[in-house]
Scaffold this active site. Sequence first.
Site, PDB file in Angstrom:
ATOM      1  CG  ASN A   1       7.722  10.717 -17.450  1.00 31.86           C
ATOM      2  OD1 ASN A   1       8.494  10.143 -18.064  1.00 31.86           O
ATOM      3  ND2 ASN A   1       7.745  12.092 -17.022  1.00 31.86           N
TER       4      ASN A   1
ATOM      5  CG  HIS B   1      -5.695 -10.211  -7.135  1.00 32.36           C
ATOM      6  ND1 HIS B   1      -5.971 -10.754  -8.205  1.00 32.36           N
ATOM      7  CD2 HIS B   1      -4.633  -9.176  -7.604  1.00 32.36           C
ATOM      8  CE1 HIS B   1      -5.268 -10.477  -9.151  1.00 32.36           C
ATOM      9  NE2 HIS B   1      -4.439  -9.750  -8.926  1.00 32.36           N
TER      10      HIS B   1
END
Length: 201
Positions: free
Chosen positions: A101, A131
């Site tokens: 969507n 990260h």
Amino acid sequence: MTLLRKIVNTLAAESRGRGLYYTFLMFLSHAVGILRAYLNKLVYFPNIQSTIFSLESNSRIVAFSKHARITIGKFVFIRKHTSIRVDQHGELRIGDKVFINDSCHINCAHRISIGKMTKIAPHVSINDHDHNYRHTAGDHLIRGEVIIGDNVWIGSNVVILRDTYIGDNAVIAAGSVVKGHVPANTVFLNKREKSYIPYAN
């Protein structure tokens, strides 16, 4: 001939429910989405393997490495403002008849797999890496994988983190943050507790 008959029957059924004019607009939108998908595939032709799929306006699939691999199954439908990015040696697989969507983000640096018939609601984020904020030298990413089974429903505003495995037919409740193993045929939701703190006027 069977495909043509199926298209005609679908058009007739949709016209009865929506009206002929709105059915025409809907199918025109689908046709433009398919054209946009093929143009996107043309730009990244070494990276993307697919048959027919649809990519609506302001959505894009990008590959930022010659090693990136993207496989898209038949009749995948990606709605507006969705960003799919595959980088480095990333491998993204999207199964047949997956629906993604509006305003979803999929970021792949290692491996993400989305099983067939899976439905993804708006504003879902899927990441197979974090990260590496503890180390300033070397690789700045910690890579994992995200494996989503067949016929999974993922509600709005869900965040799926690396090293997550979601079994077939699972339902992920709206607003959940998912990491780890979600068994097949289960509903996953984060526990929520309401609290009210009075304050002085």
